[in-house]
Write an enzyme that holds these catalytic residues in place. Structure first.
Site: not given
Length: 574
Positions: A292-294
Protein backbone atom coordinates in the site's frame (compact mmCIF):
# COMPACT_ATOMS: atom_id res chain seq x y z
CA UNK A 1 32.35 -20.41 12.35
CA UNK A 2 32.08 -20.56 16.13
CA UNK A 3 35.28 -21.15 18.07
CA UNK A 4 35.81 -24.33 20.09
CA UNK A 5 37.05 -23.79 23.64
CA UNK A 6 39.42 -26.78 23.44
CA UNK A 7 42.14 -25.33 21.22
CA UNK A 8 44.43 -28.40 21.18
CA UNK A 9 43.31 -29.27 17.66
CA UNK A 10 44.19 -25.79 16.46
CA UNK A 11 47.59 -25.94 18.21
CA UNK A 12 48.34 -29.27 16.55
CA UNK A 13 47.32 -27.88 13.18
CA UNK A 14 49.61 -24.89 13.71
CA UNK A 15 52.47 -27.16 14.74
CA UNK A 16 52.05 -29.40 11.69
CA UNK A 17 52.09 -26.41 9.38
CA UNK A 18 55.20 -24.98 11.05
CA UNK A 19 57.36 -28.11 11.17
CA UNK A 20 56.16 -29.45 7.82
CA UNK A 21 57.12 -26.28 6.00
CA UNK A 22 60.61 -26.10 7.54
CA UNK A 23 61.34 -29.77 6.80
CA UNK A 24 60.46 -29.73 3.10
CA UNK A 25 61.84 -26.23 2.47
CA UNK A 26 59.59 -25.46 -0.48
CA UNK A 27 60.35 -22.18 -2.16
CA UNK A 28 58.13 -19.76 -4.04
CA UNK A 29 54.48 -18.87 -3.51
CA UNK A 30 53.20 -21.59 -5.86
CA UNK A 31 54.86 -24.43 -3.93
CA UNK A 32 53.77 -22.96 -0.60
CA UNK A 33 50.16 -22.95 -1.68
CA UNK A 34 50.41 -26.57 -2.90
CA UNK A 35 51.94 -27.69 0.38
CA UNK A 36 49.29 -25.81 2.39
CA UNK A 37 46.50 -27.48 0.39
CA UNK A 38 48.10 -30.92 0.93
CA UNK A 39 48.38 -30.28 4.66
CA UNK A 40 44.69 -29.35 4.96
CA UNK A 41 43.75 -32.41 2.87
CA UNK A 42 45.72 -34.73 5.16
CA UNK A 43 44.25 -33.18 8.31
CA UNK A 44 40.64 -33.41 7.19
CA UNK A 45 40.84 -36.95 5.85
CA UNK A 46 42.97 -38.00 8.79
CA UNK A 47 40.21 -36.85 11.11
CA UNK A 48 37.64 -38.81 9.11
CA UNK A 49 39.85 -41.91 9.11
CA UNK A 50 40.37 -41.62 12.86
CA UNK A 51 36.65 -41.38 13.38
CA UNK A 52 36.06 -44.54 11.34
CA UNK A 53 38.73 -46.39 13.32
CA UNK A 54 37.08 -45.41 16.60
CA UNK A 55 33.75 -46.66 15.33
CA UNK A 56 35.37 -49.89 14.21
CA UNK A 57 36.79 -50.48 17.69
CA UNK A 58 33.36 -50.30 19.27
CA UNK A 59 31.84 -53.46 20.77
CA UNK A 60 30.94 -55.96 18.07
CA UNK A 61 27.28 -56.01 19.14
CA UNK A 62 25.25 -54.64 16.16
CA UNK A 63 22.89 -52.71 18.43
CA UNK A 64 25.81 -50.97 20.13
CA UNK A 65 27.38 -50.21 16.76
CA UNK A 66 24.08 -48.66 15.78
CA UNK A 67 24.18 -46.48 18.89
CA UNK A 68 27.77 -45.49 18.14
CA UNK A 69 26.78 -44.48 14.62
CA UNK A 70 24.14 -42.22 16.13
CA UNK A 71 26.71 -40.14 18.00
CA UNK A 72 26.54 -37.40 15.40
CA UNK A 73 22.80 -37.16 16.01
CA UNK A 74 21.42 -35.15 18.92
CA UNK A 75 24.87 -33.77 19.66
CA UNK A 76 25.43 -30.54 21.49
CA UNK A 77 24.58 -27.22 19.85
CA UNK A 78 26.01 -23.83 20.80
CA UNK A 79 23.92 -21.51 22.91
CA UNK A 80 22.26 -18.68 21.02
CA UNK A 81 22.27 -15.33 22.82
CA UNK A 82 20.95 -11.85 22.09
CA UNK A 83 23.12 -8.75 21.63
CA UNK A 84 23.26 -8.31 25.42
CA UNK A 85 24.25 -11.91 26.19
CA UNK A 86 20.80 -13.12 27.25
CA UNK A 87 20.31 -16.81 26.47
CA UNK A 88 17.72 -17.42 23.74
CA UNK A 89 18.41 -21.12 23.07
CA UNK A 90 20.43 -23.71 24.97
CA UNK A 91 20.86 -27.47 25.37
CA UNK A 92 19.58 -29.40 28.36
CA UNK A 93 20.36 -33.02 29.14
CA UNK A 94 17.70 -35.48 28.09
CA UNK A 95 17.37 -39.22 27.61
CA UNK A 96 16.18 -41.39 24.77
CA UNK A 97 14.44 -44.69 25.50
CA UNK A 98 15.21 -47.74 23.35
CA UNK A 99 14.68 -51.49 23.37
CA UNK A 100 16.56 -54.53 22.11
CA UNK A 101 13.61 -56.87 21.41
CA UNK A 102 15.78 -60.02 21.05
CA UNK A 103 16.87 -59.61 24.68
CA UNK A 104 13.33 -59.28 26.08
CA UNK A 105 12.07 -62.60 27.51
CA UNK A 106 8.54 -61.40 28.39
CA UNK A 107 7.31 -58.77 25.91
CA UNK A 108 3.98 -58.21 27.66
CA UNK A 109 5.64 -57.55 31.02
CA UNK A 110 7.96 -54.96 29.46
CA UNK A 111 5.09 -53.32 27.58
CA UNK A 112 2.92 -53.07 30.70
CA UNK A 113 5.81 -51.65 32.70
CA UNK A 114 6.58 -49.00 30.10
CA UNK A 115 3.00 -47.75 29.75
CA UNK A 116 2.67 -47.50 33.54
CA UNK A 117 5.25 -44.68 33.35
CA UNK A 118 4.63 -43.45 29.80
CA UNK A 119 0.90 -43.92 28.98
CA UNK A 120 1.44 -42.39 25.53
CA UNK A 121 3.34 -45.56 24.52
CA UNK A 122 0.12 -47.59 24.83
CA UNK A 123 -0.40 -48.02 21.11
CA UNK A 124 -0.11 -50.85 18.54
CA UNK A 125 3.08 -49.44 16.98
CA UNK A 126 5.11 -49.72 20.20
CA UNK A 127 3.71 -53.17 20.91
CA UNK A 128 4.72 -54.38 17.43
CA UNK A 129 8.23 -52.99 17.91
CA UNK A 130 8.66 -54.90 21.19
CA UNK A 131 7.28 -58.12 19.70
CA UNK A 132 9.57 -57.94 16.67
CA UNK A 133 12.86 -59.79 16.33
CA UNK A 134 14.80 -56.54 15.75
CA UNK A 135 18.21 -55.88 17.25
CA UNK A 136 17.29 -52.33 18.19
CA UNK A 137 14.29 -49.98 18.13
CA UNK A 138 13.57 -46.52 19.49
CA UNK A 139 10.63 -46.24 21.88
CA UNK A 140 10.66 -42.55 22.79
CA UNK A 141 13.35 -40.07 21.86
CA UNK A 142 12.86 -37.51 24.64
CA UNK A 143 11.98 -38.40 28.20
CA UNK A 144 12.47 -36.50 31.44
CA UNK A 145 14.91 -37.37 34.22
CA UNK A 146 12.00 -38.41 36.45
CA UNK A 147 10.61 -40.73 33.76
CA UNK A 148 14.01 -42.29 33.23
CA UNK A 149 14.40 -42.96 36.95
CA UNK A 150 10.94 -44.50 37.16
CA UNK A 151 11.56 -46.86 34.23
CA UNK A 152 15.02 -47.73 35.52
CA UNK A 153 13.52 -48.67 38.87
CA UNK A 154 11.28 -51.26 37.14
CA UNK A 155 14.38 -53.22 36.01
CA UNK A 156 12.92 -54.11 32.62
CA UNK A 157 15.25 -56.41 30.62
CA UNK A 158 16.17 -55.33 27.09
CA UNK A 159 15.28 -51.71 27.76
CA UNK A 160 17.94 -49.01 27.87
CA UNK A 161 18.60 -45.30 27.79
CA UNK A 162 20.89 -43.10 25.79
CA UNK A 163 21.93 -39.71 27.07
CA UNK A 164 20.98 -37.02 24.62
CA UNK A 165 20.67 -33.27 24.23
CA UNK A 166 17.35 -31.49 24.02
CA UNK A 167 17.00 -27.92 22.80
CA UNK A 168 15.36 -25.54 25.23
CA UNK A 169 14.10 -22.01 24.57
CA UNK A 170 13.76 -20.04 27.84
CA UNK A 171 11.74 -17.27 26.19
CA UNK A 172 9.16 -19.60 24.70
CA UNK A 173 7.28 -17.82 21.92
CA UNK A 174 9.08 -14.48 22.26
CA UNK A 175 11.79 -15.05 19.64
CA UNK A 176 10.33 -18.11 17.94
CA UNK A 177 10.38 -17.02 14.28
CA UNK A 178 13.97 -15.75 14.51
CA UNK A 179 15.34 -18.81 16.30
CA UNK A 180 13.31 -21.42 14.43
CA UNK A 181 13.23 -25.03 15.60
CA UNK A 182 15.27 -28.23 15.70
CA UNK A 183 14.14 -31.80 15.14
CA UNK A 184 14.28 -34.69 17.59
CA UNK A 185 17.93 -35.23 16.62
CA UNK A 186 18.80 -31.65 17.59
CA UNK A 187 19.32 -30.61 13.96
CA UNK A 188 18.15 -27.18 12.82
CA UNK A 189 14.94 -27.14 10.81
CA UNK A 190 14.26 -23.43 10.42
CA UNK A 191 15.31 -19.96 11.47
CA UNK A 192 18.76 -19.20 12.80
CA UNK A 193 19.03 -22.75 14.14
CA UNK A 194 19.09 -23.97 10.54
CA UNK A 195 21.47 -21.19 9.54
CA UNK A 196 23.99 -22.26 12.22
CA UNK A 197 23.89 -25.84 10.90
CA UNK A 198 24.38 -24.76 7.31
CA UNK A 199 27.10 -22.25 8.13
CA UNK A 200 29.44 -24.49 10.12
CA UNK A 201 27.93 -26.74 12.82
CA UNK A 202 26.99 -29.65 10.56
CA UNK A 203 30.55 -29.90 9.22
CA UNK A 204 32.04 -29.99 12.72
CA UNK A 205 29.54 -32.61 13.87
CA UNK A 206 30.36 -34.88 10.93
CA UNK A 207 34.05 -34.66 11.81
CA UNK A 208 33.27 -35.43 15.46
CA UNK A 209 34.66 -32.16 16.80
CA UNK A 210 31.60 -31.14 18.83
CA UNK A 211 31.44 -34.06 21.23
CA UNK A 212 32.28 -33.18 24.82
CA UNK A 213 33.45 -29.73 23.76
CA UNK A 214 32.06 -26.39 24.81
CA UNK A 215 31.33 -24.09 21.89
CA UNK A 216 31.22 -20.35 22.07
CA UNK A 217 27.65 -18.99 21.89
CA UNK A 218 26.25 -17.60 18.67
CA UNK A 219 25.38 -13.94 19.22
CA UNK A 220 22.44 -12.42 17.35
CA UNK A 221 21.71 -8.77 16.62
CA UNK A 222 18.35 -9.15 18.38
CA UNK A 223 17.61 -7.32 21.62
CA UNK A 224 15.40 -9.58 23.77
CA UNK A 225 13.95 -6.61 25.68
CA UNK A 226 12.87 -4.87 22.50
CA UNK A 227 11.60 -8.12 21.02
CA UNK A 228 9.38 -8.67 24.07
CA UNK A 229 8.04 -5.10 24.06
CA UNK A 230 7.17 -5.15 20.34
CA UNK A 231 5.53 -8.55 20.62
CA UNK A 232 3.53 -7.47 23.66
CA UNK A 233 2.19 -4.33 21.94
CA UNK A 234 1.39 -6.22 18.73
CA UNK A 235 -0.45 -8.88 20.68
CA UNK A 236 -2.55 -6.25 22.41
CA UNK A 237 -3.33 -4.45 19.15
CA UNK A 238 -4.15 -7.67 17.37
CA UNK A 239 -6.66 -8.49 20.08
CA UNK A 240 -8.09 -4.95 20.36
CA UNK A 241 -8.58 -4.43 16.62
CA UNK A 242 -9.56 -8.08 16.05
CA UNK A 243 -6.86 -8.51 13.39
CA UNK A 244 -6.11 -11.95 11.97
CA UNK A 245 -2.33 -11.41 12.08
CA UNK A 246 0.28 -8.83 13.04
CA UNK A 247 3.90 -8.19 12.03
CA UNK A 248 6.67 -5.97 13.32
CA UNK A 249 10.29 -5.17 12.44
CA UNK A 250 12.78 -2.94 14.25
CA UNK A 251 15.86 -2.32 12.14
CA UNK A 252 19.02 -0.39 13.00
CA UNK A 253 19.00 2.12 10.17
CA UNK A 254 22.75 2.58 9.75
CA UNK A 255 23.87 -1.08 10.01
CA UNK A 256 20.92 -3.17 8.78
CA UNK A 257 20.86 -5.17 12.03
CA UNK A 258 17.49 -6.71 12.89
CA UNK A 259 16.82 -5.67 16.48
CA UNK A 260 13.37 -7.26 16.65
CA UNK A 261 11.15 -9.27 14.31
CA UNK A 262 7.70 -10.54 15.23
CA UNK A 263 5.03 -12.41 13.30
CA UNK A 264 1.78 -13.22 15.09
CA UNK A 265 0.36 -15.79 15.54
CA UNK A 266 3.69 -17.29 16.56
CA UNK A 267 4.59 -20.62 18.18
CA UNK A 268 6.45 -22.10 21.11
CA UNK A 269 9.68 -23.67 19.77
CA UNK A 270 9.64 -25.98 22.80
CA UNK A 271 6.55 -27.51 21.15
CA UNK A 272 7.87 -27.98 17.62
CA UNK A 273 4.54 -29.30 16.32
CA UNK A 274 3.07 -25.80 16.59
CA UNK A 275 5.54 -24.54 13.99
CA UNK A 276 3.86 -26.74 11.36
CA UNK A 277 0.51 -24.98 11.67
CA UNK A 278 -0.10 -22.82 8.61
CA UNK A 279 -1.37 -19.74 10.43
CA UNK A 280 1.85 -19.60 12.50
CA UNK A 281 4.13 -19.07 9.49
CA UNK A 282 6.75 -16.33 9.55
CA UNK A 283 4.98 -13.64 7.53
CA UNK A 284 7.82 -11.12 7.87
CA UNK A 285 10.27 -13.06 5.70
CA UNK A 286 8.13 -15.86 4.29
CA UNK A 287 5.05 -13.90 3.18
CA UNK A 288 4.67 -11.42 0.32
CA UNK A 289 2.16 -8.57 0.46
CA UNK A 290 1.09 -5.52 -1.47
CA UNK A 291 2.17 -2.92 1.09
CA UNK A 292 0.00 0.00 0.00
CA UNK A 293 0.81 3.67 0.43
CA UNK A 294 4.05 3.24 2.39
CA UNK A 295 5.35 2.47 -1.10
CA UNK A 296 4.74 6.10 -2.08
CA UNK A 297 7.92 7.10 -0.30
CA UNK A 298 9.82 4.85 -2.73
CA UNK A 299 8.16 6.57 -5.71
CA UNK A 300 8.82 10.06 -4.36
CA UNK A 301 12.47 9.20 -3.72
CA UNK A 302 12.84 7.78 -7.24
CA UNK A 303 11.27 10.83 -8.89
CA UNK A 304 13.27 13.34 -6.85
CA UNK A 305 16.56 11.51 -7.24
CA UNK A 306 16.08 11.18 -11.01
CA UNK A 307 16.01 14.96 -11.28
CA UNK A 308 12.71 14.90 -13.20
CA UNK A 309 10.80 16.13 -10.13
CA UNK A 310 11.74 18.85 -7.64
CA UNK A 311 10.38 19.45 -4.18
CA UNK A 312 8.68 22.68 -5.22
CA UNK A 313 6.83 21.05 -8.16
CA UNK A 314 3.05 20.64 -8.15
CA UNK A 315 0.69 18.06 -9.67
CA UNK A 316 -2.95 18.33 -10.68
CA UNK A 317 -5.02 15.93 -8.58
CA UNK A 318 -8.45 17.38 -9.42
CA UNK A 319 -9.65 14.42 -11.50
CA UNK A 320 -9.25 10.64 -11.34
CA UNK A 321 -6.91 8.92 -13.79
CA UNK A 322 -8.58 6.60 -16.29
CA UNK A 323 -6.57 3.92 -18.10
CA UNK A 324 -7.54 0.59 -19.67
CA UNK A 325 -11.13 0.86 -18.41
CA UNK A 326 -9.80 1.41 -14.90
CA UNK A 327 -10.35 4.48 -12.74
CA UNK A 328 -7.71 5.41 -10.18
CA UNK A 329 -8.77 7.97 -7.59
CA UNK A 330 -7.64 9.33 -4.21
CA UNK A 331 -9.14 7.89 -1.02
CA UNK A 332 -9.86 11.33 0.42
CA UNK A 333 -9.17 13.54 -2.58
CA UNK A 334 -8.46 17.26 -2.17
CA UNK A 335 -9.59 17.86 -5.77
CA UNK A 336 -6.93 20.48 -6.41
CA UNK A 337 -3.33 20.96 -7.43
CA UNK A 338 -0.98 19.46 -4.83
CA UNK A 339 2.66 20.22 -4.07
CA UNK A 340 5.11 17.34 -3.63
CA UNK A 341 4.87 17.50 0.19
CA UNK A 342 1.07 17.52 -0.09
CA UNK A 343 1.09 14.52 -2.42
CA UNK A 344 3.02 12.65 0.28
CA UNK A 345 1.13 13.94 3.32
CA UNK A 346 -2.35 13.56 1.79
CA UNK A 347 -1.29 10.22 0.25
CA UNK A 348 -2.52 11.12 -3.22
CA UNK A 349 -2.60 8.21 -5.66
CA UNK A 350 -3.10 10.64 -8.53
CA UNK A 351 -0.15 12.82 -7.61
CA UNK A 352 2.09 9.81 -7.00
CA UNK A 353 1.26 8.34 -10.42
CA UNK A 354 2.09 11.62 -12.13
CA UNK A 355 5.43 11.78 -10.31
CA UNK A 356 6.22 8.26 -11.50
CA UNK A 357 5.26 9.18 -15.06
CA UNK A 358 7.69 12.09 -15.05
CA UNK A 359 10.52 9.64 -14.27
CA UNK A 360 9.22 6.87 -16.55
CA UNK A 361 8.53 3.15 -16.29
CA UNK A 362 12.14 2.01 -17.01
CA UNK A 363 13.40 4.33 -14.27
CA UNK A 364 10.87 2.80 -11.86
CA UNK A 365 11.99 -0.74 -12.68
CA UNK A 366 15.66 0.14 -12.30
CA UNK A 367 15.13 1.99 -9.02
CA UNK A 368 13.08 -0.81 -7.44
CA UNK A 369 15.84 -3.24 -8.40
CA UNK A 370 18.53 -1.04 -6.81
CA UNK A 371 16.53 -0.77 -3.59
CA UNK A 372 16.12 -4.56 -3.35
CA UNK A 373 12.39 -4.91 -4.05
CA UNK A 374 12.40 -7.02 -7.22
CA UNK A 375 14.69 -9.89 -6.24
CA UNK A 376 14.97 -12.33 -3.37
CA UNK A 377 16.38 -10.66 -0.27
CA UNK A 378 19.81 -11.81 0.93
CA UNK A 379 20.15 -12.48 4.65
CA UNK A 380 21.00 -15.34 7.01
CA UNK A 381 17.36 -16.29 7.65
CA UNK A 382 16.35 -19.42 5.66
CA UNK A 383 13.01 -19.55 3.88
CA UNK A 384 12.94 -16.01 2.51
CA UNK A 385 10.19 -15.54 -0.08
CA UNK A 386 10.72 -14.05 -3.51
CA UNK A 387 8.84 -10.88 -4.41
CA UNK A 388 5.73 -11.26 -6.56
CA UNK A 389 6.23 -9.21 -9.73
CA UNK A 390 3.53 -8.19 -12.21
CA UNK A 391 3.23 -10.58 -15.18
CA UNK A 392 3.54 -7.60 -17.53
CA UNK A 393 5.23 -4.41 -16.31
CA UNK A 394 3.28 -2.02 -18.52
CA UNK A 395 2.03 1.52 -17.92
CA UNK A 396 -0.97 0.38 -15.84
CA UNK A 397 1.19 -1.92 -13.69
CA UNK A 398 3.69 0.91 -13.15
CA UNK A 399 0.84 3.20 -12.04
CA UNK A 400 -0.50 0.81 -9.41
CA UNK A 401 3.01 -0.16 -8.23
CA UNK A 402 3.76 3.53 -7.63
CA UNK A 403 1.25 3.57 -4.77
CA UNK A 404 1.85 0.05 -3.47
CA UNK A 405 -0.38 -2.33 -5.44
CA UNK A 406 0.57 -4.90 -8.06
CA UNK A 407 3.96 -5.78 -6.53
CA UNK A 408 4.24 -8.10 -3.53
CA UNK A 409 7.26 -7.96 -1.20
CA UNK A 410 8.13 -9.29 2.23
CA UNK A 411 7.74 -6.85 5.16
CA UNK A 412 11.46 -7.17 5.95
CA UNK A 413 12.29 -6.15 2.36
CA UNK A 414 10.03 -3.15 2.76
CA UNK A 415 11.70 -2.20 6.04
CA UNK A 416 15.17 -2.36 4.47
CA UNK A 417 14.00 -0.15 1.60
CA UNK A 418 12.48 2.27 4.10
CA UNK A 419 15.74 2.48 6.03
CA UNK A 420 17.52 3.31 2.78
CA UNK A 421 15.26 6.33 2.25
CA UNK A 422 16.15 7.93 5.59
CA UNK A 423 19.68 6.75 6.47
CA UNK A 424 21.43 8.94 3.91
CA UNK A 425 20.45 6.82 0.90
CA UNK A 426 22.50 3.67 1.59
CA UNK A 427 21.04 0.25 0.83
CA UNK A 428 22.32 -2.24 3.41
CA UNK A 429 21.33 -5.90 3.34
CA UNK A 430 19.67 -6.96 6.59
CA UNK A 431 21.45 -9.19 9.09
CA UNK A 432 20.45 -11.15 12.18
CA UNK A 433 24.09 -11.14 13.37
CA UNK A 434 25.99 -8.24 14.98
CA UNK A 435 27.46 -5.78 12.49
CA UNK A 436 29.48 -2.64 13.13
CA UNK A 437 28.93 0.67 11.39
CA UNK A 438 32.28 0.22 9.61
CA UNK A 439 31.29 -3.24 8.34
CA UNK A 440 27.94 -1.89 7.16
CA UNK A 441 29.60 0.96 5.26
CA UNK A 442 31.76 -1.55 3.37
CA UNK A 443 28.63 -3.47 2.31
CA UNK A 444 26.44 -0.45 1.59
CA UNK A 445 25.36 0.71 -1.86
CA UNK A 446 24.51 4.39 -2.36
CA UNK A 447 21.03 4.22 -3.92
CA UNK A 448 19.84 7.81 -3.55
CA UNK A 449 21.73 11.00 -2.79
CA UNK A 450 22.06 12.28 0.78
CA UNK A 451 20.06 15.34 -0.32
CA UNK A 452 17.12 13.18 -1.47
CA UNK A 453 17.29 11.24 1.79
CA UNK A 454 17.15 14.54 3.69
CA UNK A 455 13.96 15.48 1.83
CA UNK A 456 12.40 12.10 2.62
CA UNK A 457 13.15 12.62 6.32
CA UNK A 458 11.44 16.01 6.11
CA UNK A 459 8.36 14.54 4.39
CA UNK A 460 8.05 11.70 6.88
CA UNK A 461 8.32 14.09 9.80
CA UNK A 462 5.72 16.41 8.28
CA UNK A 463 3.34 13.46 7.90
CA UNK A 464 3.47 12.87 11.66
CA UNK A 465 3.14 16.56 12.45
CA UNK A 466 0.14 17.25 10.23
CA UNK A 467 -0.75 14.18 8.17
CA UNK A 468 -2.10 10.65 8.57
CA UNK A 469 0.67 9.77 11.03
CA UNK A 470 -0.30 12.24 13.76
CA UNK A 471 -1.17 9.50 16.25
CA UNK A 472 2.45 8.26 16.07
CA UNK A 473 3.87 11.34 17.80
CA UNK A 474 5.97 10.49 20.85
CA UNK A 475 7.24 13.64 22.61
CA UNK A 476 11.00 13.95 22.52
CA UNK A 477 11.65 11.29 19.90
CA UNK A 478 11.11 13.16 16.62
CA UNK A 479 9.10 10.36 14.98
CA UNK A 480 8.37 10.46 11.25
CA UNK A 481 6.64 7.95 9.01
CA UNK A 482 4.19 7.00 6.27
CA UNK A 483 0.90 5.11 6.50
CA UNK A 484 -0.23 2.40 4.13
CA UNK A 485 -3.74 0.96 3.79
CA UNK A 486 -3.73 -1.74 1.12
CA UNK A 487 -6.94 -3.35 -0.05
CA UNK A 488 -6.62 -7.12 -0.03
CA UNK A 489 -7.34 -9.34 -3.00
CA UNK A 490 -10.01 -12.06 -2.69
CA UNK A 491 -10.77 -14.26 -5.71
CA UNK A 492 -8.85 -11.91 -7.97
CA UNK A 493 -10.65 -8.74 -6.85
CA UNK A 494 -9.72 -5.95 -4.44
CA UNK A 495 -12.19 -5.89 -1.56
CA UNK A 496 -13.19 -2.58 0.04
CA UNK A 497 -12.95 -2.71 3.84
CA UNK A 498 -10.54 -5.67 3.90
CA UNK A 499 -7.16 -4.08 4.60
CA UNK A 500 -3.53 -4.79 5.26
CA UNK A 501 -2.54 -1.75 7.31
CA UNK A 502 1.05 -0.59 7.84
CA UNK A 503 3.01 2.28 9.29
CA UNK A 504 6.69 2.61 8.41
CA UNK A 505 8.48 5.05 10.68
CA UNK A 506 11.90 6.05 11.95
CA UNK A 507 13.23 7.92 14.96
CA UNK A 508 14.75 10.33 15.69
CA UNK A 509 13.95 11.59 12.19
CA UNK A 510 16.58 14.34 12.33
CA UNK A 511 19.24 11.58 12.36
CA UNK A 512 17.47 8.21 12.18
CA UNK A 513 18.83 5.44 14.34
CA UNK A 514 15.98 2.93 14.12
CA UNK A 515 13.32 2.07 11.58
CA UNK A 516 10.05 0.51 12.75
CA UNK A 517 7.57 -1.23 10.43
CA UNK A 518 4.24 -2.32 11.94
CA UNK A 519 1.59 -4.21 9.96
CA UNK A 520 -1.89 -5.38 11.00
CA UNK A 521 -3.73 -7.85 8.79
CA UNK A 522 -7.49 -7.19 8.50
CA UNK A 523 -7.96 -5.01 11.60
CA UNK A 524 -11.54 -4.04 12.38
CA UNK A 525 -13.06 -0.66 13.15
CA UNK A 526 -13.63 -0.28 16.90
CA UNK A 527 -16.09 1.86 18.80
CA UNK A 528 -15.44 5.57 18.39
CA UNK A 529 -13.45 5.20 15.17
CA UNK A 530 -14.65 6.40 11.77
CA UNK A 531 -12.44 4.09 9.72
CA UNK A 532 -10.37 0.92 9.93
CA UNK A 533 -7.47 2.43 7.99
CA UNK A 534 -3.82 2.48 9.13
CA UNK A 535 -4.00 5.90 10.78
CA UNK A 536 -6.48 4.50 13.29
CA UNK A 537 -4.66 1.30 14.30
CA UNK A 538 -1.13 0.73 12.92
CA UNK A 539 -0.10 4.30 13.74
CA UNK A 540 -1.09 4.37 17.46
CA UNK A 541 0.39 0.87 17.83
CA UNK A 542 3.70 2.24 16.55
CA UNK A 543 3.57 5.10 19.06
CA UNK A 544 3.10 2.64 21.93
CA UNK A 545 6.04 0.58 20.70
CA UNK A 546 8.42 3.52 20.26
CA UNK A 547 7.45 4.89 23.66
CA UNK A 548 8.58 1.59 25.23
CA UNK A 549 11.65 0.68 23.19
CA UNK A 550 13.36 4.06 22.71
CA UNK A 551 14.66 4.21 26.31
CA UNK A 552 15.80 0.56 26.09
CA UNK A 553 17.79 1.39 22.97
CA UNK A 554 19.47 4.35 24.63
CA UNK A 555 17.88 6.99 22.42
CA UNK A 556 17.98 10.21 24.43
CA UNK A 557 14.78 12.28 24.11
CA UNK A 558 15.09 15.86 22.90
CA UNK A 559 12.42 18.27 24.11
CA UNK A 560 14.00 21.38 22.61
CA UNK A 561 11.55 23.73 20.89
CA UNK A 562 13.48 23.59 17.64
CA UNK A 563 13.51 19.78 17.50
CA UNK A 564 10.12 19.59 15.82
CA UNK A 565 11.20 20.12 12.22
CA UNK A 566 14.00 19.10 9.90
CA UNK A 567 15.56 21.91 7.84
CA UNK A 568 15.49 21.15 4.12
CA UNK A 569 16.74 23.24 1.25
CA UNK A 570 14.04 24.03 -1.30
CA UNK A 571 16.44 25.40 -3.90
CA UNK A 572 16.63 23.70 -7.28
CA UNK A 573 19.10 20.84 -7.53
CA UNK A 574 20.84 19.93 -10.76
Amino acid sequence: MAKIADSSFLRRTSSIKKHGTSAIRLRGPGRSRIFFAMTIFVLVYGAIAGRLILLGLQDGDPAKRFLAAQNTVAQARPDIVDRNGEILATDIKSAALYAEPRKIPDKDEVFDGLISVLPELDNPTIKRRLESNALFTWLKREISVEQRQAIHALGLPGVGFRQSNKRFYPGGQTVSHILGTVNVDNQGLSGMEKYVDQAWLKDLQELGFTQDRMMEPVELSVDLRVQHAVRDELRRSMEYYKAKAAMGVVLKADTGEVIAMISLPDFDPNNRQQALEKERMNRVTGGVFEMGSIFKGITVAMALDSGTVKLEDSFDATKPIRVARQKIDDYHGKRRVLSVPEVFIYSSNIGTIKMMQKAGVPAQQEFLKKIGLTQKMKTEMPGVARPLLPPKWNELAAMTISFGHGLGVTPLQMAVAGATLVNGGKYIEPTFLPRTKEQADELATQVISPETSEILRYLNRENVLRGSGRRAAVPGYDVGGKTGTAQKVVNGRYVEGLYLNSFMSAFPMSDPEYLVLITLDEPQKVEGQHYATAGWNAVPTTASIIRRIAPMLGVVPDFADDAETIPVSYQNRN
